[in-house]
Enzyme design. Structure first.
Site, PDB file in Angstrom:
ATOM      1  N   CYS A  63      23.812   1.567 -41.039  1.00  0.00           N
ATOM      2  CA  CYS A  63      24.723   1.969 -39.966  1.00  0.00           C
ATOM      3  C   CYS A  63      24.652   0.982 -38.793  1.00  0.00           C
ATOM      4  CB  CYS A  63      24.365   3.379 -39.505  1.00  0.00           C
ATOM      5  SG  CYS A  63      25.517   4.000 -38.260  1.00  0.00           S
ATOM      6  N   CYS A 119      21.384   4.505 -32.499  1.00  0.00           N
ATOM      7  CA  CYS A 119      20.745   5.795 -32.187  1.00  0.00           C
ATOM      8  C   CYS A 119      19.230   5.665 -32.406  1.00  0.00           C
ATOM      9  CB  CYS A 119      21.318   6.898 -33.071  1.00  0.00           C
ATOM     10  SG  CYS A 119      23.131   6.882 -33.109  1.00  0.00           S
ATOM     11  N   CYS A 171      17.253   7.325 -35.285  1.00  0.00           N
ATOM     12  CA  CYS A 171      17.816   7.374 -36.624  1.00  0.00           C
ATOM     13  C   CYS A 171      17.282   6.322 -37.601  1.00  0.00           C
ATOM     14  CB  CYS A 171      19.327   7.277 -36.567  1.00  0.00           C
ATOM     15  SG  CYS A 171      20.061   7.597 -38.197  1.00  0.00           S
ATOM     16  N   CYS A 198      26.827  20.470 -46.533  1.00  0.00           N
ATOM     17  CA  CYS A 198      27.165  19.527 -45.466  1.00  0.00           C
ATOM     18  C   CYS A 198      26.930  18.092 -45.933  1.00  0.00           C
ATOM     19  CB  CYS A 198      26.312  19.825 -44.238  1.00  0.00           C
ATOM     20  SG  CYS A 198      26.645  18.690 -42.895  1.00  0.00           S
ATOM     21  N   CYS A 233      31.115  21.329 -44.836  1.00  0.00           N
ATOM     22  CA  CYS A 233      30.949  20.686 -43.533  1.00  0.00           C
ATOM     23  C   CYS A 233      30.766  19.191 -43.782  1.00  0.00           C
ATOM     24  CB  CYS A 233      29.715  21.275 -42.860  1.00  0.00           C
ATOM     25  SG  CYS A 233      29.312  20.511 -41.296  1.00  0.00           S
ATOM     26  N   CYS A 250      30.606  22.176 -35.111  1.00  0.00           N
ATOM     27  CA  CYS A 250      29.153  22.252 -35.218  1.00  0.00           C
ATOM     28  C   CYS A 250      28.597  21.158 -34.309  1.00  0.00           C
ATOM     29  CB  CYS A 250      28.714  22.026 -36.664  1.00  0.00           C
ATOM     30  SG  CYS A 250      26.927  21.902 -36.857  1.00  0.00           S
ATOM     31  N   ARG A 303      21.224  26.957 -35.632  1.00  0.00           N
ATOM     32  CA  ARG A 303      20.568  26.465 -36.852  1.00  0.00           C
ATOM     33  C   ARG A 303      19.223  25.792 -36.549  1.00  0.00           C
ATOM     34  NH1 ARG A 303      24.758  27.312 -40.555  1.00  0.00           N
ATOM     35  NH2 ARG A 303      26.800  27.228 -39.573  1.00  0.00           N
TER      36      ARG A 303
HETATM   37  N1  SAM Z   1      26.558   9.072 -38.570  1.00  0.00           N
HETATM   38  C1  SAM Z   1      27.014  10.329 -38.185  1.00  0.00           C
HETATM   39  C2  SAM Z   1      26.739  10.637 -36.729  1.00  0.00           C
HETATM   40  O1  SAM Z   1      25.855  10.057 -36.129  1.00  0.00           O
HETATM   41  O2  SAM Z   1      27.463  11.472 -36.180  1.00  0.00           O
HETATM   42  C3  SAM Z   1      26.503  11.463 -39.039  1.00  0.00           C
HETATM   43  C4  SAM Z   1      25.067  11.510 -39.521  1.00  0.00           C
HETATM   44  S1  SAM Z   1      23.807  11.680 -38.285  1.00  0.00           S
HETATM   45  C5  SAM Z   1      22.365  11.297 -39.213  1.00  0.00           C
HETATM   46  C6  SAM Z   1      23.772  13.417 -37.917  1.00  0.00           C
HETATM   47  C7  SAM Z   1      22.779  13.913 -36.890  1.00  0.00           C
HETATM   48  O3  SAM Z   1      21.476  13.964 -37.467  1.00  0.00           O
HETATM   49  C8  SAM Z   1      22.572  13.119 -35.634  1.00  0.00           C
HETATM   50  O4  SAM Z   1      23.554  13.345 -34.675  1.00  0.00           O
HETATM   51  C9  SAM Z   1      21.236  13.615 -35.143  1.00  0.00           C
HETATM   52  O5  SAM Z   1      21.405  14.696 -34.240  1.00  0.00           O
HETATM   53  C10 SAM Z   1      20.542  14.091 -36.414  1.00  0.00           C
HETATM   54  N2  SAM Z   1      19.368  13.234 -36.702  1.00  0.00           N
HETATM   55  C11 SAM Z   1      19.377  11.979 -37.184  1.00  0.00           C
HETATM   56  N3  SAM Z   1      18.136  11.472 -37.296  1.00  0.00           N
HETATM   57  C12 SAM Z   1      17.298  12.445 -36.862  1.00  0.00           C
HETATM   58  C13 SAM Z   1      15.878  12.517 -36.711  1.00  0.00           C
HETATM   59  N4  SAM Z   1      15.094  11.495 -37.008  1.00  0.00           N
HETATM   60  N5  SAM Z   1      15.347  13.656 -36.239  1.00  0.00           N
HETATM   61  C14 SAM Z   1      16.143  14.710 -35.929  1.00  0.00           C
HETATM   62  N6  SAM Z   1      17.482  14.690 -36.038  1.00  0.00           N
HETATM   63  C15 SAM Z   1      18.065  13.575 -36.491  1.00  0.00           C
HETATM   64  C1  DTB Z   2      21.996  18.198 -37.714  1.00  0.00           C
HETATM   65  O1  DTB Z   2      22.075  18.509 -36.512  1.00  0.00           O
HETATM   66  N1  DTB Z   2      20.863  18.035 -38.373  1.00  0.00           N
HETATM   67  C2  DTB Z   2      21.115  17.613 -39.727  1.00  0.00           C
HETATM   68  C3  DTB Z   2      22.655  17.720 -39.812  1.00  0.00           C
HETATM   69  N2  DTB Z   2      23.033  18.009 -38.480  1.00  0.00           N
HETATM   70  C4  DTB Z   2      23.454  16.618 -40.366  1.00  0.00           C
HETATM   71  C5  DTB Z   2      20.575  16.241 -40.004  1.00  0.00           C
HETATM   72  C6  DTB Z   2      19.124  16.074 -39.686  1.00  0.00           C
HETATM   73  C7  DTB Z   2      18.719  14.738 -40.106  1.00  0.00           C
HETATM   74  C8  DTB Z   2      17.260  14.494 -39.931  1.00  0.00           C
HETATM   75  C9  DTB Z   2      16.871  13.101 -40.275  1.00  0.00           C
HETATM   76  C10 DTB Z   2      17.118  12.675 -41.688  1.00  0.00           C
HETATM   77  O2  DTB Z   2      16.781  13.430 -42.636  1.00  0.00           O
HETATM   78  O3  DTB Z   2      17.622  11.582 -41.892  1.00  0.00           O
HETATM   79 FE1  SF4 Z   3      24.433   5.850 -37.567  1.00  0.00          FE
HETATM   80 FE2  SF4 Z   3      22.259   7.358 -37.601  1.00  0.00          FE
HETATM   81 FE3  SF4 Z   3      23.596   7.021 -35.324  1.00  0.00          FE
HETATM   82 FE4  SF4 Z   3      24.697   8.495 -37.308  1.00  0.00          FE
HETATM   83  S1  SF4 Z   3      22.851   8.975 -36.160  1.00  0.00           S
HETATM   84  S2  SF4 Z   3      25.701   6.915 -36.060  1.00  0.00           S
HETATM   85  S3  SF4 Z   3      23.875   7.392 -39.091  1.00  0.00           S
HETATM   86  S4  SF4 Z   3      22.530   5.395 -36.485  1.00  0.00           S
END
Ligand code: SAM
Ligand code: DTB
Ligand code: SF4
Length: 331
Positions: A57, A61, A64, A101, A133, A193, A265
């Site tokens: 990506c 973030c 992430c 989802c 979702c 959501c 959730r």
């Molecule tokens: N790329 C898209 C976005 O950012 O909207 C969708 C996928 S993203 C992984 C969805 C959500 O997962 C993020 O907004 C974040 O709140 C959550 N998330 C990602 N990495 C995480 C982590 N290490 N711990 C907790 N929540 C996480």
């Molecule tokens: C949300 O708020 N939590 C979920 C879902 N929406 C998509 C994702 C959590 C991801 C946690 C980190 C991972 O497994 O990559």
């Molecule tokens: Fe990309 Fe992760 Fe940010 Fe979603 S949360 S936009 S997958 S870097």
């Protein structure tokens, strides 16, 4: 006498702050009262996540593991074949999930073949009778409408944190853009959501800001995920300490009181919580979990552990598409 339930969208920040800082046992008690007046407290919705496109990506973030600029162990893959995704959805349904989802590590949805494939898969999962979702990044109005036509129930797009702290976590897209995506989703009559993550180094003030923004949107989100940061090696937040359980409980309870109808959730972070800690979250108003041994890329409790948890706490899976039955007033 029972507290009457009012759905309020004109919360002041001071009111949100006062609720958030209520002594913890009083806060849990109040949230439990609100929860029980609108929901069956024995019911917890079981949802399944699938990362349909992982890693690579372009965003930054800080939490992430899928951002290409950080060096993590995540194995990237392109958009999975539609049949594979549908197979996973069927497996999830058979294992008792009522919501599926799909997450993609995209900054935004781009029109074209991949989006068309997603539309086909959305239709397929909806036909299984599951709530569908997606979380695919930013979305324009036209794309939201296409997803709605395909049968999408809900779109996940988290605010992640409060507006003031946001640029410490993400610089590649703005808070305003997040809110625009949420408005596009809402205008297409897709259920919203949106929630966030705690444990990223934010203060109580930042958490209160986020809850205030969510609870004062033109309509409350139908679904509010509360994630505890999963600190992944290689990300800028790898050294963050595990968030205290009391902070999770406080977030969940405050969200429940502010947005009584929403599904709150208990999302990322369960793998490090004991049964007792999760029980407190349910008491405070959480009524959904993600099941299966993986979230998107990080571990989640095994199916057997969740079975045991449900049996111990007398919980039962909440059916799909269930609306709250009780009467409430809107202001
Ligand atoms: N790329 C898209 C976005 O950012 O909207 C969708 C996928 S993203 C992984 C969805 C959500 O997962 C993020 O907004 C974040 O709140 C959550 N998330 C990602 N990495 C995480 C982590 N290490 N711990 C907790 N929540 C996480
Ligand atoms: C949300 O708020 N939590 C979920 C879902 N929406 C998509 C994702 C959590 C991801 C946690 C980190 C991972 O497994 O990559
Ligand atoms: Fe990309 Fe992760 Fe940010 Fe979603 S949360 S936009 S997958 S870097």
């Amino acid at each position: 006498m029972k507290t009457p339930i009012t759905l309020k969208r004109d919360w002041t920040r001071a009111q949100v702050e006062a609720i958030y800082h209520t002594p913890i046992l009083d806060l849990v008690f109040k949230a439990a009262e609100v929860h029980r007046s609108l929901h069956d407290p024995q019911e917890v919705q079981v949802c399944t996540l699938l990362s349909v496109k992982t890693g690579g990506c372009p965003e930054d973030c800080a939490y992430c593991p899928q951002a290409s600029r950080y060096h993590t162990d995540v194995k990237a893959h392109r958009l999975l074949p539609s049949e594979t995704i549908l197979e996973k959805a069927k497996e999830a349904k058979e294992a008792g999930s009522t919501r599926f989802c799909m997450g993609a590590a995209w900054r935004e949805v781009k029109d074209g073949r991949e989006f068309d494939r997603i539309l086909g898969v959305v239709k397929g999962v909806a036909e299984l009778g599951m709530e569908v979702c997606c979380t695919l990044g930013m979305l324009n109005e036209d794309q939201a409408e296409k997803l709605k036509e395909a049968g999408l129930h809900a779109y996940n797009h988290n605010l992640d944190t409060g507006e003031k702290f946001y640029d410490k976590i993400i610089t590649t897209r703005s808070y305003k853009e997040r809110l625009e995506t949420l408005a596009n989703v809402r205008n297409a009559k897709i259920s919203v959501c949106s929630g966030g993550i705690i444990g990223m180094g934010e203060t109580d003030e930042d958490r209160i800001d986020m809850l205030h923004t969510l609870a004062t949107l033109p309509e409350h989100p139908e679904s509010v995920p509360v994630n505890a940061l999963v600190a992944v090696e290689g990300t800028p937040l790898e050294e963050q300490k595990r968030v205290p359980i009391w902070d999770m409980v406080r977030m969940i309870a405050t969200a429940r009181i502010l947005m009584p109808k929403a599904m709150v959730r208990l999302s990322a972070g369960r793998v490090r919580m004991t049964q007792e800690e999760q029980a407190l979250c349910f008491l405070a108003g959480a009524n959904s979990i993600f099941a299966g041994d993986k979230l998107l890329t990080t571990p989640n409790p095994e199916q057997d552990a969740d079975k045991e948890l449900f049996s111990l706490l007398n919980l039962k899976p909440r059916p799909a598409n269930k609306n709250v039955g009780a009467v409430y007033q809107e202001v």
